[in-house]
Design a protein around this motif. Structure first.
Motif, PDB file in Angstrom:
ATOM      1  N   ALA A 130      47.161  40.925  26.883  1.00  0.00           N
ATOM      2  CA  ALA A 130      47.926  41.465  25.755  1.00  0.00           C
ATOM      3  C   ALA A 130      49.382  41.595  26.151  1.00  0.00           C
ATOM      4  O   ALA A 130      49.689  41.966  27.283  1.00  0.00           O
ATOM      5  CB  ALA A 130      47.378  42.830  25.345  1.00  0.00           C
ATOM      6  N   GLU A 131      50.245  41.297  25.207  1.00  0.00           N
ATOM      7  CA  GLU A 131      51.688  41.373  25.456  1.00  0.00           C
ATOM      8  C   GLU A 131      52.115  42.775  25.863  1.00  0.00           C
ATOM      9  O   GLU A 131      53.045  42.959  26.623  1.00  0.00           O
ATOM     10  CB  GLU A 131      52.465  40.935  24.203  1.00  0.00           C
ATOM     11  CG  GLU A 131      52.764  39.455  24.158  1.00  0.00           C
ATOM     12  CD  GLU A 131      53.309  38.927  25.484  1.00  0.00           C
ATOM     13  OE1 GLU A 131      54.343  39.450  25.944  1.00  0.00           O
ATOM     14  OE2 GLU A 131      52.698  38.006  26.074  1.00  0.00           O
ATOM     15  N   SER A 132      51.418  43.766  25.320  1.00  0.00           N
ATOM     16  CA  SER A 132      51.806  45.150  25.603  1.00  0.00           C
ATOM     17  C   SER A 132      51.277  45.621  26.957  1.00  0.00           C
ATOM     18  O   SER A 132      51.517  46.751  27.349  1.00  0.00           O
ATOM     19  CB  SER A 132      51.250  46.054  24.516  1.00  0.00           C
ATOM     20  OG  SER A 132      49.855  45.885  24.415  1.00  0.00           O
ATOM     21  N   GLY A 133      50.571  44.754  27.673  1.00  0.00           N
ATOM     22  CA  GLY A 133      49.992  45.152  28.951  1.00  0.00           C
ATOM     23  C   GLY A 133      51.057  45.603  29.935  1.00  0.00           C
ATOM     24  O   GLY A 133      52.170  45.095  29.939  1.00  0.00           O
ATOM     25  N   GLU A 134      50.686  46.543  30.789  1.00  0.00           N
ATOM     26  CA  GLU A 134      51.647  47.065  31.752  1.00  0.00           C
ATOM     27  C   GLU A 134      51.652  46.268  33.047  1.00  0.00           C
ATOM     28  O   GLU A 134      52.522  46.453  33.877  1.00  0.00           O
ATOM     29  CB  GLU A 134      51.329  48.531  32.055  1.00  0.00           C
ATOM     30  CG  GLU A 134      51.502  49.446  30.860  1.00  0.00           C
ATOM     31  CD  GLU A 134      51.236  50.893  31.213  1.00  0.00           C
ATOM     32  OE1 GLU A 134      52.158  51.536  31.715  1.00  0.00           O
ATOM     33  OE2 GLU A 134      50.117  51.369  30.992  1.00  0.00           O
ATOM     34  N   ASP A 135      50.643  45.402  33.219  1.00  0.00           N
ATOM     35  CA  ASP A 135      50.551  44.647  34.464  1.00  0.00           C
ATOM     36  C   ASP A 135      50.934  43.193  34.259  1.00  0.00           C
ATOM     37  O   ASP A 135      50.701  42.616  33.202  1.00  0.00           O
ATOM     38  CB  ASP A 135      49.116  44.679  34.983  1.00  0.00           C
ATOM     39  CG  ASP A 135      48.783  46.005  35.604  1.00  0.00           C
ATOM     40  OD1 ASP A 135      48.987  46.142  36.816  1.00  0.00           O
ATOM     41  OD2 ASP A 135      48.357  46.909  34.866  1.00  0.00           O
ATOM     42  N   LEU A 136      51.498  42.615  35.317  1.00  0.00           N
ATOM     43  CA  LEU A 136      51.786  41.185  35.325  1.00  0.00           C
ATOM     44  C   LEU A 136      50.713  40.522  36.155  1.00  0.00           C
ATOM     45  O   LEU A 136      50.503  40.886  37.312  1.00  0.00           O
ATOM     46  CB  LEU A 136      53.147  40.934  35.989  1.00  0.00           C
ATOM     47  CG  LEU A 136      54.301  40.443  35.137  1.00  0.00           C
ATOM     48  CD1 LEU A 136      55.437  40.006  36.042  1.00  0.00           C
ATOM     49  CD2 LEU A 136      53.901  39.347  34.192  1.00  0.00           C
ATOM     50  N   GLY A 173      48.717  41.914  31.219  1.00  0.00           N
ATOM     51  CA  GLY A 173      47.352  42.390  31.079  1.00  0.00           C
ATOM     52  C   GLY A 173      47.252  43.904  31.048  1.00  0.00           C
ATOM     53  O   GLY A 173      48.124  44.606  31.557  1.00  0.00           O
ATOM     54  N   ILE A 174      46.194  44.375  30.410  1.00  0.00           N
ATOM     55  CA  ILE A 174      45.857  45.798  30.425  1.00  0.00           C
ATOM     56  C   ILE A 174      44.665  45.942  31.358  1.00  0.00           C
ATOM     57  O   ILE A 174      43.618  45.352  31.104  1.00  0.00           O
ATOM     58  CB  ILE A 174      45.454  46.295  29.018  1.00  0.00           C
ATOM     59  CG1 ILE A 174      46.574  46.040  28.013  1.00  0.00           C
ATOM     60  CG2 ILE A 174      45.067  47.765  29.059  1.00  0.00           C
ATOM     61  CD1 ILE A 174      46.119  46.143  26.562  1.00  0.00           C
ATOM     62  N   GLU A 175      44.837  46.713  32.410  1.00  0.00           N
ATOM     63  CA  GLU A 175      43.755  46.848  33.378  1.00  0.00           C
ATOM     64  C   GLU A 175      42.654  47.734  32.793  1.00  0.00           C
ATOM     65  O   GLU A 175      42.851  48.906  32.562  1.00  0.00           O
ATOM     66  CB  GLU A 175      44.288  47.461  34.668  1.00  0.00           C
ATOM     67  CG  GLU A 175      43.252  47.503  35.763  1.00  0.00           C
ATOM     68  CD  GLU A 175      43.697  48.318  36.975  1.00  0.00           C
ATOM     69  OE1 GLU A 175      44.892  48.671  37.064  1.00  0.00           O
ATOM     70  OE2 GLU A 175      42.837  48.608  37.817  1.00  0.00           O
ATOM     71  N   VAL A 176      41.494  47.130  32.554  1.00  0.00           N
ATOM     72  CA  VAL A 176      40.394  47.902  31.964  1.00  0.00           C
ATOM     73  C   VAL A 176      39.225  48.064  32.936  1.00  0.00           C
ATOM     74  O   VAL A 176      38.298  48.824  32.671  1.00  0.00           O
ATOM     75  CB  VAL A 176      39.882  47.271  30.654  1.00  0.00           C
ATOM     76  CG1 VAL A 176      40.933  47.400  29.561  1.00  0.00           C
ATOM     77  CG2 VAL A 176      39.491  45.824  30.853  1.00  0.00           C
ATOM     78  N   GLY A 177      39.281  47.348  34.052  1.00  0.00           N
ATOM     79  CA  GLY A 177      38.219  47.507  35.033  1.00  0.00           C
ATOM     80  C   GLY A 177      38.751  47.204  36.417  1.00  0.00           C
ATOM     81  O   GLY A 177      39.724  46.457  36.568  1.00  0.00           O
ATOM     82  N   HIS A 178      38.141  47.826  37.409  1.00  0.00           N
ATOM     83  CA  HIS A 178      38.580  47.578  38.781  1.00  0.00           C
ATOM     84  C   HIS A 178      37.366  47.785  39.674  1.00  0.00           C
ATOM     85  O   HIS A 178      36.709  48.822  39.590  1.00  0.00           O
ATOM     86  CB  HIS A 178      39.706  48.550  39.154  1.00  0.00           C
ATOM     87  CG  HIS A 178      40.528  48.081  40.313  1.00  0.00           C
ATOM     88  ND1 HIS A 178      41.789  48.555  40.577  1.00  0.00           N
ATOM     89  CD2 HIS A 178      40.259  47.170  41.272  1.00  0.00           C
ATOM     90  CE1 HIS A 178      42.264  47.947  41.667  1.00  0.00           C
ATOM     91  NE2 HIS A 178      41.356  47.114  42.103  1.00  0.00           N
ATOM     92  N   ILE A 179      37.068  46.798  40.495  1.00  0.00           N
ATOM     93  CA  ILE A 179      35.938  46.947  41.411  1.00  0.00           C
ATOM     94  C   ILE A 179      36.428  46.804  42.851  1.00  0.00           C
ATOM     95  O   ILE A 179      37.362  46.053  43.130  1.00  0.00           O
ATOM     96  CB  ILE A 179      34.816  45.923  41.109  1.00  0.00           C
ATOM     97  CG1 ILE A 179      35.318  44.488  41.221  1.00  0.00           C
ATOM     98  CG2 ILE A 179      34.250  46.165  39.703  1.00  0.00           C
ATOM     99  CD1 ILE A 179      34.232  43.440  40.976  1.00  0.00           C
TER     100      ILE A 179
END
Length: 573
Positions: A214-220, A406-412
């Motif tokens: 998503a364009e509004s994501g805080e991550d590159l 990107g919007i980080e929605v998961g992290h493993i």
RNA sequence: CGGGGCGUAGCGCAGCCUGGUAGCGCAUCUGGUUUGGGACCAGAGGGUCGGGUGUUCGAAUCACCCCGCCCCGACCA
């Protein structure tokens, strides 16, 4: 549910303080309301969506063999002291004392609690592996909560923790979770990408983030055009485009008041890539806390601070102050790698670079003809630069890197024993010896997902929930005030209720426009319009939120709608 | 915490510069008319102008302090 009884306060105007679409629409559509900074109420429609997301997550976690439990939000400080995070975690950890003066905190994550629980019950390797998860509210006293549910202080998270007898077993479960996450995000109807990630303060070895694009994501995030390599830019490996220059002797040039790379390059009529950018940092945390270092990259590159921090063994880095610059023998705006009184870290791409222009560590002066191996013999080479669009892939060496937000929605994470050891999660192994459990942990931002879905699924009229997530699947809209339309609507509504569908009947005494707008704003996938006109023609309209339109007789309309719902659901998956 | 912006009715805003007893649209309530795309008419309710202190005969308006919110940076699901 009858709309006339539904607590669903929609707004005509966009609240002025909401910046991103998901925040705006979730407020406007009456899904959430702000309580205080980064803390929200979930109204009935919002809660329905949240539950739908949770349940998909649960189903896939259960299918993957994990077991659900529920841990407390309030955690005793002793646990955190034992893991040594009481001092390390920082102000994000909200701490407080109870009436007895006992120190506690609100759980931002649950490694300590789960380790304490498991350490008490784990006896034998025969009990392993084991994967335990919960869906629970977390609290992190974020510096700057923003974008509604995207970065709240209190938020709903699914957190899972796995325990293993050895690293191979962990690697297997890690892959299992990796696959489960793919299933989850696919079922949520999201465009997403799994990327290699920095482990951050959590520690451990392997780590992947899952990003909703998503364009509004805080991550590159970046990925290769040729192979499957994808990574957060904080970590991405790539090689820059080659730069060639003539080797020459060192020379000083006057560059009055030109310190920014662009200014110097323009002034000397060269490309920014001919310059060497030298940034001076201070290490924060870690074994070299307070150490001052210089980091060099080409003028057209940026220093990736996380890479630098990992390289020098710091938790993080910050740009040095004016005083610190003076202390190592340079001045603001004119730092260069020669005659600097601190360790000099250079991006590995500069190892054989010649003919560079760099700061001379004197005001208004740069040097030209810099030859790294000749003039900076003590340089330490490491991967420090931030990946750029067009770089060659660091994995396959063929493709070039592309960027997205990107919007980080998961992290493993593969945690290894970083928590299990201090928390003494021990068991008897096959040899009858005491051993430390090896751990993995797996997070999903459930409430953040709700926002992420809206970021991807909306149009000018409002939210377009994927069928799986919609708070109601069908809206029966009664038009006009005729007795017949009302009675026909009620009949259809009851028939759908009997069929077990989440259906809302808009029985309000509102004009058609209002009802249509609300149905669109709240993103109900299917709507059946019951009005005198349709009844007279023996043809009721069924419309999808994506523009599809069908007609059916009042008798057949329910079945037709159910069929349409089913095919929409299949398109979704 | 640093930088920028803002705070007036539930929502969106005007008024502030140049001090004179608070207004508009939408929403809400009552009555009536209307009903296939945010209806119309008539009437009504709703405000410690974020809070405090000060200046002044008089403060939404000027000054100072505090609080809160939003955006950019460091953090992360």
């Amino acid at each position: 549910m009858r709309y006339s009884k539904l607590f669903s306060p929609t707004l005509r105007d966009t609240p002025a303080d909401a910046e991103v679409v998901s925040h705006q629409l979730l407020l406007r559509a009456g899904f959430i309301r702000r309580v205080t900074s980064g803390v929200y109420d979930y109204l009935p429609l919002g809660l329905r969506v949240l539950r739908n997301i949770e349940n998909i997550v649960r189903e896939e976690m259960n299918r993957a063999g994990a077991q659900e439990l529920l841990m407390p939000m309030v955690q005793p400080s002793e646990f955190w002291q034992k893991s040594e995070r009481w001092d390390k975690y920082g102000p994000e950890l909200l701490r407080f004392k109870d009436r007895h003066g006992h120190e506690s905190c609100l759980g931002p994550t649950h490694e300590e609690v789960i380790c304490d629980l498991v350490s008490r019950e784990l006896k034998s390797y025969k009990q392993l592996p084991m994967n335990l998860y919960q869906v629970q509210n977390k609290f992190r006293d974020e510096i700057r909560p923003r974008f509604g549910l995207m970065r709240g202080r209190e938020f709903v998270m699914k957190d899972a923790y796995s325990f293993h007898a050895n690293a191979e077993c962990l690697a297997k479960e890690y892959q299992n979770m990796f696959d489960a996450y793919h299933c989850i995000f696919n079922r949520l109807g999201l465009k997403f990408r799994a990327v290699e990630a920095d482990n951050g303060s959590i520690g451990g070895s392997a780590s992947h983030e899952f990003h909703v694009l998503a364009e509004s994501g805080e991550d590159l995030i970046t990925h290769c055009s040729a192979c499957d390599y994808a990574a957060n830019v904080e970590k991405a490996l790539s090689t820059p485009v080659e730069h060639t220059a003539e080797d020459s002797v060192l020379n000083e040039v006057s560059t009055p008041h030109k310190s920014a790379v662009e200014d110097v390059a323009a002034f000397l009529k060269v490309e920014p890539s001919s310059l060497l950018k030298t940034l001076v940092y201070v290490a924060i945390g870690g074994e070299n806390d307070g150490q001052i270092v210089a980091a060099c990259v080409r003028g057209n590159d940026n220093v990736q601070e996380i890479k630098l921090a990992r390289t020098i063994g710091a938790d993080e880095v910050a740009l040095a102050s004016v005083e610190q610059l003076l202390a190592i023998g340079t001045v603001t705006g004119f730092a260069g790698p020669t005659q600097l009184d601190c360790p000099i870290y250079m991006d590995q791409s500069l190892q054989h670079a010649v003919g560079l222009i760099a700061g001379a560590n004197k005001k208004d002066i740069h040097i030209t003809g810099l030859n790294i191996s000749r003039d900076v013999p003590d340089a330490i080479f490491a991967d420090l630069r931030e990946t750029q669009v067009g770089d060659t892939c660091g994995k396959c060496g063929k493709g070039h890197m592309e960027m997205s937000r990107g919007i980080e929605v998961g992290h493993i994470f593969e945690l290894g024993t970083v928590y299990a050891k201090p928390m003494e999660v021990l068991f008897q192994n096959e040899q009858g010896k005491r051993d430390v459990a090896t751990m993995g942990c797996y997070g999903i931002g459930v409430s953040r997902l709700m926002a992420a879905v809206v970021e991807q699924c909306n149009d000018d009229y409002g939210i377009m929930w994927p069928v799986n997530l919609a708070p109601f699947k069908i809206s029966v809209i009664t038009l006009g005030k005729s007795e017949t339309a009302f009675a026909a609507s009620e009949k259809i509504y009851n028939e759908l209720l009997d069929a077990g569908v989440d259906v809302v009947w808009d029985d309000r005494k509102e004009s058609p426009g209002v009802k249509f707008k609300d149905a669109e704003l709240t993103g109900i996938p299917l709507r059946i319009v019951v009005g005198d006109r349709g009844l007279d023609n023996n043809a009721l309209e069924i419309k999808t939120r994506w523009g599809g339109k069908e007609e059916a007789t009042p008798e057949a309309v329910c079945q037709k709608a159910l069929d349409m719902l089913q095919s929409l659901q299949q398109e979704n998956n």
